[in-house]
Design a protein around this motif. Structure first.
Motif, PDB file in Angstrom:
ATOM      1  N   ARG A  62       0.705  -1.146  -0.454  1.00 58.76           N
ATOM      2  CA  ARG A  62      -0.166   0.397   0.054  1.00 58.76           C
ATOM      3  C   ARG A  62       1.309   1.338  -0.038  1.00 58.76           C
ATOM      4  O   ARG A  62       2.207   1.227   0.644  1.00 58.76           O
ATOM      5  N   LEU A  63      -0.074   2.187  -0.552  1.00 58.74           N
ATOM      6  CA  LEU A  63       0.731   3.527  -0.446  1.00 58.74           C
ATOM      7  C   LEU A  63      -0.068   4.342   0.563  1.00 58.74           C
ATOM      8  O   LEU A  63      -1.258   4.941   1.028  1.00 58.74           O
ATOM      9  N   THR A  64       1.053   5.354   1.046  1.00 60.07           N
ATOM     10  CA  THR A  64       0.564   6.588   2.309  1.00 60.07           C
ATOM     11  C   THR A  64       0.177   7.397   1.805  1.00 60.07           C
ATOM     12  O   THR A  64      -0.068   7.709   0.534  1.00 60.07           O
ATOM     13  N   SER A  65      -1.149   7.847   2.112  1.00 59.16           N
ATOM     14  CA  SER A  65      -1.429   9.273   2.091  1.00 59.16           C
ATOM     15  C   SER A  65      -1.073  10.285   1.049  1.00 59.16           C
ATOM     16  O   SER A  65      -0.261  11.111   0.272  1.00 59.16           O
ATOM     17  N   GLU A  66       0.211  10.688   1.594  1.00 58.65           N
ATOM     18  CA  GLU A  66       1.973  11.058   1.649  1.00 58.65           C
ATOM     19  C   GLU A  66       2.124  10.556   0.189  1.00 58.65           C
ATOM     20  O   GLU A  66       1.947  11.745  -1.146  1.00 58.65           O
ATOM     21  N   GLU A  67       2.627   9.927  -0.028  1.00 53.24           N
ATOM     22  CA  GLU A  67       2.724   8.798  -1.827  1.00 53.24           C
ATOM     23  C   GLU A  67       1.569   9.331  -2.542  1.00 53.24           C
ATOM     24  O   GLU A  67       2.026   9.190  -3.518  1.00 53.24           O
ATOM     25  N   MET A  68       0.081   9.170  -1.972  1.00 51.03           N
ATOM     26  CA  MET A  68      -0.648   8.806  -3.069  1.00 51.03           C
ATOM     27  C   MET A  68      -0.886  10.698  -3.497  1.00 51.03           C
ATOM     28  O   MET A  68      -0.833  10.620  -5.021  1.00 51.03           O
ATOM     29  N   ASN A  69      -0.036  11.450  -2.953  1.00 47.67           N
ATOM     30  CA  ASN A  69      -0.937  12.972  -2.275  1.00 47.67           C
ATOM     31  C   ASN A  69       0.809  13.356  -4.079  1.00 47.67           C
ATOM     32  O   ASN A  69       0.392  13.963  -4.897  1.00 47.67           O
ATOM     33  N   TYR A  70       1.680  12.440  -3.716  1.00 50.04           N
ATOM     34  CA  TYR A  70       2.982  12.856  -4.333  1.00 50.04           C
ATOM     35  C   TYR A  70       2.333  12.030  -6.045  1.00 50.04           C
ATOM     36  O   TYR A  70       2.450  13.271  -6.863  1.00 50.04           O
ATOM     37  N   LEU A  71       1.654  10.847  -6.049  1.00 49.70           N
ATOM     38  CA  LEU A  71       2.006  10.890  -7.353  1.00 49.70           C
ATOM     39  C   LEU A  71       0.481  11.381  -8.418  1.00 49.70           C
ATOM     40  O   LEU A  71       0.300  12.070  -9.357  1.00 49.70           O
ATOM     41  N   ARG A  72      -0.187  12.126  -7.621  1.00 48.42           N
ATOM     42  CA  ARG A  72      -1.302  12.646  -7.479  1.00 48.42           C
ATOM     43  C   ARG A  72      -1.065  14.301  -8.190  1.00 48.42           C
ATOM     44  O   ARG A  72      -1.642  14.549  -8.913  1.00 48.42           O
ATOM     45  N   ILE A  73       0.640  15.059  -7.962  1.00 48.59           N
ATOM     46  CA  ILE A  73       0.856  15.967  -8.608  1.00 48.59           C
ATOM     47  C   ILE A  73       1.430  15.860  -9.440  1.00 48.59           C
ATOM     48  O   ILE A  73       1.788  16.925 -10.881  1.00 48.59           O
ATOM     49  N   HIS A  74       2.412  14.738  -9.420  1.00 52.11           N
ATOM     50  CA  HIS A  74       3.657  14.662 -10.436  1.00 52.11           C
ATOM     51  C   HIS A  74       3.371  13.549 -10.970  1.00 52.11           C
ATOM     52  O   HIS A  74       3.866  13.753 -12.231  1.00 52.11           O
ATOM     53  N   ASN A  75       2.306  12.297 -11.106  1.00 53.17           N
ATOM     54  CA  ASN A  75       1.856  11.227 -12.249  1.00 53.17           C
ATOM     55  C   ASN A  75       0.772  10.793 -12.174  1.00 53.17           C
ATOM     56  O   ASN A  75       0.608  10.835 -11.653  1.00 53.17           O
ATOM     57  N   PRO A  76       0.185  11.682 -12.373  1.00 55.10           N
ATOM     58  CA  PRO A  76      -1.193  11.312 -12.006  1.00 55.10           C
ATOM     59  C   PRO A  76      -1.787  10.816 -12.968  1.00 55.10           C
ATOM     60  O   PRO A  76      -2.722   9.764 -12.364  1.00 55.10           O
ATOM     61  N   SER A  77      -1.388  10.155 -13.965  1.00 54.66           N
ATOM     62  CA  SER A  77      -1.278   8.432 -14.886  1.00 54.66           C
ATOM     63  C   SER A  77      -1.000   7.545 -13.811  1.00 54.66           C
ATOM     64  O   SER A  77      -2.541   6.380 -13.604  1.00 54.66           O
ATOM     65  N   LEU A  78      -0.017   7.852 -13.160  1.00 54.83           N
ATOM     66  CA  LEU A  78       0.199   6.500 -12.472  1.00 54.83           C
ATOM     67  C   LEU A  78      -0.704   6.463 -11.142  1.00 54.83           C
ATOM     68  O   LEU A  78      -0.639   5.723 -10.688  1.00 54.83           O
ATOM     69  N   TYR A  79      -0.601   8.109 -10.482  1.00 55.90           N
ATOM     70  CA  TYR A  79      -1.704   7.854  -9.885  1.00 55.90           C
ATOM     71  C   TYR A  79      -2.737   7.391 -10.187  1.00 55.90           C
ATOM     72  O   TYR A  79      -3.420   6.736  -8.929  1.00 55.90           O
ATOM     73  N   GLU A  80      -3.551   7.946 -11.280  1.00 53.08           N
ATOM     74  CA  GLU A  80      -4.733   6.365 -11.386  1.00 53.08           C
ATOM     75  C   GLU A  80      -4.538   4.731 -11.520  1.00 53.08           C
ATOM     76  O   GLU A  80      -5.867   4.549 -11.128  1.00 53.08           O
ATOM     77  N   ILE A  81      -3.814   4.769 -11.253  1.00 50.81           N
ATOM     78  CA  ILE A  81      -3.158   2.783 -11.893  1.00 50.81           C
ATOM     79  C   ILE A  81      -3.348   2.474 -10.384  1.00 50.81           C
ATOM     80  O   ILE A  81      -3.717   2.381  -9.565  1.00 50.81           O
ATOM     81  N   ALA A  82      -2.166   3.709  -9.282  1.00 52.57           N
ATOM     82  CA  ALA A  82      -2.883   3.386  -7.967  1.00 52.57           C
ATOM     83  C   ALA A  82      -4.461   2.975  -7.156  1.00 52.57           C
ATOM     84  O   ALA A  82      -4.423   2.411  -6.429  1.00 52.57           O
ATOM     85  N   GLU A 184       0.874   7.782   7.600  1.00 52.84           N
ATOM     86  CA  GLU A 184      -0.391   7.849   7.085  1.00 52.84           C
ATOM     87  C   GLU A 184      -1.358   6.710   5.690  1.00 52.84           C
ATOM     88  O   GLU A 184      -1.252   7.370   5.057  1.00 52.84           O
ATOM     89  N   TYR A 185      -2.924   6.021   6.369  1.00 55.95           N
ATOM     90  CA  TYR A 185      -2.801   5.815   5.150  1.00 55.95           C
ATOM     91  C   TYR A 185      -4.418   6.065   5.130  1.00 55.95           C
ATOM     92  O   TYR A 185      -5.354   5.993   6.280  1.00 55.95           O
ATOM     93  N   GLU A 186      -4.633   5.998   4.259  1.00 57.91           N
ATOM     94  CA  GLU A 186      -5.995   6.655   3.971  1.00 57.91           C
ATOM     95  C   GLU A 186      -7.347   5.833   4.348  1.00 57.91           C
ATOM     96  O   GLU A 186      -7.113   5.152   4.435  1.00 57.91           O
ATOM     97  N   ASP A 187      -8.702   6.290   4.539  1.00 54.84           N
ATOM     98  CA  ASP A 187      -9.886   6.001   4.365  1.00 54.84           C
ATOM     99  C   ASP A 187     -10.294   5.793   2.960  1.00 54.84           C
ATOM    100  O   ASP A 187     -10.575   6.155   3.029  1.00 54.84           O
ATOM    101  N   TRP A 188      -9.885   4.517   2.862  1.00 54.95           N
ATOM    102  CA  TRP A 188     -10.125   4.146   1.493  1.00 54.95           C
ATOM    103  C   TRP A 188     -11.739   4.049   1.536  1.00 54.95           C
ATOM    104  O   TRP A 188     -12.107   4.180   0.269  1.00 54.95           O
ATOM    105  N   THR A 189     -12.670   3.860   2.357  1.00 57.17           N
ATOM    106  CA  THR A 189     -14.144   3.990   1.769  1.00 57.17           C
ATOM    107  C   THR A 189     -14.186   5.327   0.901  1.00 57.17           C
ATOM    108  O   THR A 189     -15.234   5.558   0.135  1.00 57.17           O
ATOM    109  N   LEU A 190     -13.726   6.431   1.629  1.00 54.91           N
ATOM    110  CA  LEU A 190     -13.806   8.242   1.481  1.00 54.91           C
ATOM    111  C   LEU A 190     -12.434   8.447   0.590  1.00 54.91           C
ATOM    112  O   LEU A 190     -13.200   9.095  -0.137  1.00 54.91           O
ATOM    113  N   PHE A 191     -11.212   7.445   0.486  1.00 56.09           N
ATOM    114  CA  PHE A 191     -10.763   8.182  -0.225  1.00 56.09           C
ATOM    115  C   PHE A 191     -11.090   7.808  -1.706  1.00 56.09           C
ATOM    116  O   PHE A 191     -11.551   8.389  -2.813  1.00 56.09           O
ATOM    117  N   LEU A 192     -12.054   6.176  -1.801  1.00 51.95           N
ATOM    118  CA  LEU A 192     -11.929   6.222  -3.392  1.00 51.95           C
ATOM    119  C   LEU A 192     -14.047   6.544  -3.581  1.00 51.95           C
ATOM    120  O   LEU A 192     -13.691   6.350  -4.743  1.00 51.95           O
TER     121      LEU A 192
END
Length: 209
Positions: A62-82, A184-192
């Motif tokens: 799993r990726l942490t909330s921080e790591e997901m944020n990094y992908l969302r900003i710097h690599n949107p296509s990989l963020y969608e995959i994640a 920290e890891y997201e509450d994926w129910t809300l995140f998704l």
């Protein structure tokens, strides 16, 4: 000054040209200052951070909330995959936890691997990460006490009465990840559902515009 106040100060103290930025550019600037865990890092530190992140993604963790944020900003296509991988992870976990026998577990795993094979055959860029996730989650489940207590077949399961509530078979491994990463890891129910980031961006964007 808090990080939020600092982000607003950076935007408000901009030049005339910067004030003419589009709403999209303003949103990206806010995201960078508030959500990017590598903001302020030099190139070498940022490269190391990304390498660690990619190693986790390719190993199925799993990726942490921080790591997901990094992908969302710097690599949107990989963020969608994640995000797709996390959706599949949560669904797979629920299916495995619902199994009443090792026979059912094998069928669930076989079905999931067929999905991954189809993705790979179709050239889906998420296939590599999805396969790693399935292997990691199945290994974690196989090592759990819940799996060890499962009867071999459906027939045996039908004869066995459940005497107590089962412990979450993924809880121990999840806790190890938290302790190792310190994140920290997201509450994926809300995140998704897309609520967390979208609501945050909307509030800041409206406040500025």
């Amino acid at each position: 000054m808090s990080s939020i106040q600092n982000a607003f100060a950076i935007v408000k103290d901009s030049t005339l040209d910067q004030q003419l930025k589009s709403a999209g550019e303003i949103e990206k600037e806010i995201l960078t200052h508030l959500l990017d865990p590598t903001d302020g890092m030099d190139d070498e530190a940022r490269k190391e951070y990304e390498q660690r992140l990619m190693a986790k993604l390719k190993s199925g963790k799993r990726l942490t909330s921080e790591e997901m944020n990094y992908l969302r900003i710097h690599n949107p296509s990989l963020y969608e995959i994640a995000v797709r991988v996390e959706r599949a992870r949560q669904a797979l976990r629920e299916r495995l936890k619902a199994c009443k026998s090792k026979e059912e577990v094998q069928q669930v795993v076989a079905g999931q691997m067929e999905v991954v094979k189809a993705m790979d055959k179709a050239g889906d860029p998420a296939a590599e990460y999805m396969a790693a996730m399935v292997q990691y989650e199945v290994k974690t489940f196989h090592e759990s006490s819940q799996y060890a207590r499962l009867p071999e077949t459906r027939e045996e399961a039908a004869k066995k009465k459940k005497s107590m509530k089962e412990k979450d078979p993924f809880a121990e491994e999840d806790q190890k990840e938290v302790e190792q990463d310190g994140g920290e890891y997201e509450d994926w129910t809300l995140f998704l559902q897309g609520q967390y980031h979208c609501d945050l961006i909307d509030r800041f964007a409206v406040g500025i515009l």
